[in-house]
Write a protein that holds these residues in place. Structure first.
Motif, PDB file in Angstrom:
ATOM      1  N   THR A 198       0.859  -1.193   0.000  1.00 34.55           N
ATOM      2  CA  THR A 198       0.000   0.000   0.000  1.00 34.55           C
ATOM      3  C   THR A 198       0.890   1.237   0.000  1.00 34.55           C
ATOM      4  O   THR A 198       2.045   1.200   0.443  1.00 34.55           O
ATOM      5  CB  THR A 198      -0.914   0.050   1.239  1.00 34.55           C
ATOM      6  OG1 THR A 198      -0.103   0.176   2.414  1.00 34.55           O
ATOM      7  CG2 THR A 198      -1.791  -1.190   1.336  1.00 34.55           C
ATOM      8  N   TYR A 244       0.351   5.811   0.282  1.00 33.53           N
ATOM      9  CA  TYR A 244      -0.640   6.868   0.541  1.00 33.53           C
ATOM     10  C   TYR A 244      -0.146   8.255   0.143  1.00 33.53           C
ATOM     11  O   TYR A 244      -0.889   9.220   0.211  1.00 33.53           O
ATOM     12  CB  TYR A 244      -1.026   6.876   2.029  1.00 33.53           C
ATOM     13  CG  TYR A 244      -1.293   5.492   2.577  1.00 33.53           C
ATOM     14  CD1 TYR A 244      -2.474   4.820   2.252  1.00 33.53           C
ATOM     15  CD2 TYR A 244      -0.361   4.836   3.384  1.00 33.53           C
ATOM     16  CE1 TYR A 244      -2.716   3.541   2.732  1.00 33.53           C
ATOM     17  CE2 TYR A 244      -0.599   3.555   3.860  1.00 33.53           C
ATOM     18  CZ  TYR A 244      -1.773   2.912   3.536  1.00 33.53           C
ATOM     19  OH  TYR A 244      -2.005   1.647   4.001  1.00 33.53           O
ATOM     20  N   LEU A 292      -1.211  -0.146  -3.906  1.00 26.01           N
ATOM     21  CA  LEU A 292      -2.629   0.027  -3.591  1.00 26.01           C
ATOM     22  C   LEU A 292      -2.786   1.248  -2.689  1.00 26.01           C
ATOM     23  O   LEU A 292      -2.167   1.317  -1.618  1.00 26.01           O
ATOM     24  CB  LEU A 292      -3.174  -1.209  -2.852  1.00 26.01           C
ATOM     25  CG  LEU A 292      -4.586  -1.030  -2.280  1.00 26.01           C
ATOM     26  CD1 LEU A 292      -5.629  -0.960  -3.406  1.00 26.01           C
ATOM     27  CD2 LEU A 292      -4.939  -2.145  -1.302  1.00 26.01           C
ATOM     28  N   GLY A 302      -4.811   2.088  -0.363  1.00 25.94           N
ATOM     29  CA  GLY A 302      -5.817   1.358   0.396  1.00 25.94           C
ATOM     30  C   GLY A 302      -6.625   2.298   1.281  1.00 25.94           C
ATOM     31  O   GLY A 302      -6.106   3.305   1.761  1.00 25.94           O
ATOM     32  N   ASP A 303      -7.878   1.900   1.518  1.00 21.39           N
ATOM     33  CA  ASP A 303      -8.638   2.704   2.492  1.00 21.39           C
ATOM     34  C   ASP A 303      -8.156   2.403   3.911  1.00 21.39           C
ATOM     35  O   ASP A 303      -8.641   2.987   4.877  1.00 21.39           O
ATOM     36  CB  ASP A 303     -10.150   2.534   2.316  1.00 21.39           C
ATOM     37  CG  ASP A 303     -10.632   1.118   2.563  1.00 21.39           C
ATOM     38  OD1 ASP A 303      -9.800   0.226   2.823  1.00 21.39           O
ATOM     39  OD2 ASP A 303     -11.866   0.907   2.490  1.00 21.39           O
ATOM     40  N   SER A 304      -7.150   1.528   4.021  1.00 20.18           N
ATOM     41  CA  SER A 304      -6.449   1.357   5.303  1.00 20.18           C
ATOM     42  C   SER A 304      -5.844   2.677   5.752  1.00 20.18           C
ATOM     43  O   SER A 304      -5.442   2.825   6.909  1.00 20.18           O
ATOM     44  CB  SER A 304      -5.343   0.301   5.177  1.00 20.18           C
ATOM     45  OG  SER A 304      -4.507   0.579   4.063  1.00 20.18           O
ATOM     46  N   ASP A 320      -8.512   2.017  -3.787  1.00 21.41           N
ATOM     47  CA  ASP A 320      -9.662   1.395  -3.114  1.00 21.41           C
ATOM     48  C   ASP A 320     -10.898   2.261  -3.290  1.00 21.41           C
ATOM     49  O   ASP A 320     -10.825   3.489  -3.177  1.00 21.41           O
ATOM     50  CB  ASP A 320      -9.370   1.324  -1.605  1.00 21.41           C
ATOM     51  CG  ASP A 320      -9.245  -0.093  -1.111  1.00 21.41           C
ATOM     52  OD1 ASP A 320      -9.747  -1.019  -1.779  1.00 21.41           O
ATOM     53  OD2 ASP A 320      -8.640  -0.271  -0.036  1.00 21.41           O
ATOM     54  N   LYS A 342     -10.217  -1.090  -6.588  1.00 19.48           N
ATOM     55  CA  LYS A 342     -10.465  -2.328  -5.824  1.00 19.48           C
ATOM     56  C   LYS A 342     -11.771  -2.188  -5.056  1.00 19.48           C
ATOM     57  O   LYS A 342     -12.031  -1.124  -4.459  1.00 19.48           O
ATOM     58  CB  LYS A 342      -9.312  -2.608  -4.861  1.00 19.48           C
ATOM     59  CG  LYS A 342      -9.573  -3.849  -3.987  1.00 19.48           C
ATOM     60  CD  LYS A 342      -8.337  -4.329  -3.258  1.00 19.48           C
ATOM     61  CE  LYS A 342      -8.011  -3.576  -1.992  1.00 19.48           C
ATOM     62  NZ  LYS A 342      -9.093  -3.535  -0.990  1.00 19.48           N
ATOM     63  N   HIS A 354     -11.896  -8.188  -3.747  1.00 20.69           N
ATOM     64  CA  HIS A 354     -11.342  -8.325  -2.389  1.00 20.69           C
ATOM     65  C   HIS A 354     -12.304  -9.216  -1.592  1.00 20.69           C
ATOM     66  O   HIS A 354     -13.439  -8.819  -1.304  1.00 20.69           O
ATOM     67  CB  HIS A 354     -11.206  -6.929  -1.759  1.00 20.69           C
ATOM     68  CG  HIS A 354     -10.576  -6.934  -0.396  1.00 20.69           C
ATOM     69  ND1 HIS A 354      -9.864  -5.857   0.102  1.00 20.69           N
ATOM     70  CD2 HIS A 354     -10.536  -7.861   0.603  1.00 20.69           C
ATOM     71  CE1 HIS A 354      -9.425  -6.123   1.315  1.00 20.69           C
ATOM     72  NE2 HIS A 354      -9.829  -7.342   1.650  1.00 20.69           N
ATOM     73  N   VAL A 403      -7.901  -9.909  -4.241  1.00 23.56           N
ATOM     74  CA  VAL A 403      -7.212  -9.939  -2.944  1.00 23.56           C
ATOM     75  C   VAL A 403      -7.932 -10.942  -2.049  1.00 23.56           C
ATOM     76  O   VAL A 403      -9.166 -10.962  -1.977  1.00 23.56           O
ATOM     77  CB  VAL A 403      -7.226  -8.531  -2.287  1.00 23.56           C
ATOM     78  CG1 VAL A 403      -6.800  -8.614  -0.819  1.00 23.56           C
ATOM     79  CG2 VAL A 403      -6.308  -7.577  -3.044  1.00 23.56           C
ATOM     80  N   GLU A 414      -7.966 -11.881   1.863  1.00 21.70           N
ATOM     81  CA  GLU A 414      -7.451 -11.392   3.151  1.00 21.70           C
ATOM     82  C   GLU A 414      -7.873 -12.314   4.296  1.00 21.70           C
ATOM     83  O   GLU A 414      -9.065 -12.647   4.440  1.00 21.70           O
ATOM     84  CB  GLU A 414      -7.967  -9.957   3.409  1.00 21.70           C
ATOM     85  CG  GLU A 414      -7.479  -9.402   4.748  1.00 21.70           C
ATOM     86  CD  GLU A 414      -7.636  -7.906   4.916  1.00 21.70           C
ATOM     87  OE1 GLU A 414      -8.042  -7.221   3.951  1.00 21.70           O
ATOM     88  OE2 GLU A 414      -7.344  -7.421   6.030  1.00 21.70           O
ATOM     89  N   ILE A 448      -3.117 -11.621   1.658  1.00 24.77           N
ATOM     90  CA  ILE A 448      -2.647 -10.897   2.858  1.00 24.77           C
ATOM     91  C   ILE A 448      -3.172 -11.708   4.043  1.00 24.77           C
ATOM     92  O   ILE A 448      -4.386 -11.821   4.245  1.00 24.77           O
ATOM     93  CB  ILE A 448      -3.088  -9.406   2.874  1.00 24.77           C
ATOM     94  CG1 ILE A 448      -2.738  -8.755   4.221  1.00 24.77           C
ATOM     95  CG2 ILE A 448      -4.550  -9.205   2.521  1.00 24.77           C
ATOM     96  CD1 ILE A 448      -2.743  -7.236   4.217  1.00 24.77           C
ATOM     97  N   ILE A 486       0.336  -8.880  -0.694  1.00 23.33           N
ATOM     98  CA  ILE A 486       0.271  -7.451  -0.390  1.00 23.33           C
ATOM     99  C   ILE A 486       0.380  -7.284   1.124  1.00 23.33           C
ATOM    100  O   ILE A 486      -0.085  -8.142   1.884  1.00 23.33           O
ATOM    101  CB  ILE A 486      -1.027  -6.792  -0.907  1.00 23.33           C
ATOM    102  CG1 ILE A 486      -1.015  -5.285  -0.625  1.00 23.33           C
ATOM    103  CG2 ILE A 486      -2.286  -7.433  -0.322  1.00 23.33           C
ATOM    104  CD1 ILE A 486      -2.047  -4.488  -1.390  1.00 23.33           C
ATOM    105  N   VAL A 492       0.282  -3.920   4.155  1.00 21.21           N
ATOM    106  CA  VAL A 492       0.161  -2.491   4.428  1.00 21.21           C
ATOM    107  C   VAL A 492       1.586  -1.986   4.676  1.00 21.21           C
ATOM    108  O   VAL A 492       2.290  -2.513   5.548  1.00 21.21           O
ATOM    109  CB  VAL A 492      -0.762  -2.250   5.651  1.00 21.21           C
ATOM    110  CG1 VAL A 492      -0.694  -0.813   6.118  1.00 21.21           C
ATOM    111  CG2 VAL A 492      -2.205  -2.640   5.297  1.00 21.21           C
TER     112      VAL A 492
HETATM  113  O1  KIV Z   1      -6.991  -1.020   2.439  1.00 23.07           O
HETATM  114  C1  KIV Z   1      -6.032  -1.801   2.310  1.00 23.07           C
HETATM  115  O2  KIV Z   1      -4.873  -1.486   2.592  1.00 23.07           O
HETATM  116  C2  KIV Z   1      -6.318  -3.129   1.785  1.00 23.07           C
HETATM  117  C3  KIV Z   1      -5.216  -4.156   1.830  1.00 23.07           C
HETATM  118  C4  KIV Z   1      -5.009  -4.591   3.216  1.00 23.07           C
HETATM  119  C5  KIV Z   1      -5.465  -5.282   0.920  1.00 23.07           C
HETATM  120  O3  KIV Z   1      -7.405  -3.390   1.369  1.00 23.07           O
END
Ligand code: KIV
Length: 274
Positions: A25, A27, A44, A46-48, A86, A116, A140, A183, A185, A206, A216, A218
């Motif tokens: 990931t 950002y 990615l 990611g919305d993480s 995401d 995603k 996912h 993905v 998870e 993951i 993948i 984070v």
């Molecule tokens: O949001 C994210 O980082 C994810 C990954 C953990 C696959 O969806």
């Protein structure tokens, strides 16, 4: 466009050749530039970022505007890696036209090459429409953090036979709808192996064992930056939290003790130093 750029069809080709896909990931532009330079295949957004960047407990409050903002930054930093964004909670579940508009913003304003989406059979009409109009979709399955309340927490999924059957059906429906990868998870390794051998598109694991077509993590977990909670499947390749803490402590002490700045104020007209 960079001729070495990783593109969506390369994913299927990598699976065909048995080449593992490395994803992380990202950002922001600086980190994207570094991870890209390291040769990571895809980044990615990611919305993480809701948890690791915004400090929230779940990803549910991440908005499309926030995702567009961070995707734009990552796209600027990535030269070779495929950028996947995401789609956050409620940006693709309400209606197909809504999902098309929202995915469009991630490509048009954010510069992503793909989106995603979390979910399986209930969202195949959305996946199909996006793919039909030229928006590549990564699925996912397994633990879907946007459904954390329904799942009762961040627990391992597909741990009983009926859940395994449901997961296999979801994976098949995503593949039929045109998703270019999926993905997986937090599911048992043997289930991930079964899905991986069943679908022709690459699976990206993951917490799903070693037999997926790619992996993948984070990036903040992998770099040891986010140290509030370390998922058991994470390997920390660095301990940047400790490095940042020590550097900031040294800096603060130097400022307080007069050890920084080191040199006297430069004469008027001298080039400013960074
Ligand atoms: O949001 C994210 O980082 C994810 C990954 C953990 C696959 O969806």
């Amino acid at each position: 466009m960079d001729p070495n750029r990783v593109r969506v069809p390369d994913f299927r080709e990598k699976k065909r050749r048995g080449d593992k896909i490395a994803m992380l990931t990202a950002y922001d532009a600086t980190m994207a530039r570094l991870l890209d330079a390291a040769g990571v295949d895809a980044l990615l957004v990611g919305d993480s970022l809701g948890t690791v960047i915004m400090g929230q407990e779940t990803t549910l409050s991440v908005t499309l505007d926030v995702m567009v903002h961070h995707t734009r930054a990552v796209s600027r930093g990535a030269r070779r890696a495929l950028v996947v964004a995401d789609m956050p909670f409620l940006t693709f579940q309400v209606s197909v036209p809504d999902a098309v508009r929202n995915a469009g913003r991630l490509l048009q304003e954010g510069g992503a090459a793909a989106v995603k989406l979390e979910g399986g059979r209930p969202i195949v009409d959305v996946v199909k429409r996006l793919v039909d109009i030229g928006v590549p979709v990564m699925g996912h399955l397994g633990l879907r953090p946007q459904s954390v309340h329904q799942a009762g927490g961040y627990r391992k999924q597909a741990t009983d036979p009926s859940a395994v059957d449901a997961l296999l059906a979801d994976a098949a429906s995503l593949e039929d709808a045109g998703a270019f990868s999926i993905v997986l998870e937090s599911i048992p390794a043997d289930v991930a192996r079964q899905v991986t051998s069943t679908v022709t598109v690459p699976t990206i694991g993951i917490g799903a064992g070693p037999d997926c077509d790619g992996q993948i993590l984070v990036s903040y977990d992998m770099l040891g930056l986010f140290d509030e909670f370390v998922p058991p499947f994470v390997k920390q390749y660095a301990r940047l939290a400790e490095t940042v803490l020590a550097a900031a402590e040294d800096y603060a002490a130097d400022v307080r003790e007069g050890r920084f700045p080191l040199s006297p104020t430069p004469p008027v007209g001298a080039k400013p130093q960074r």
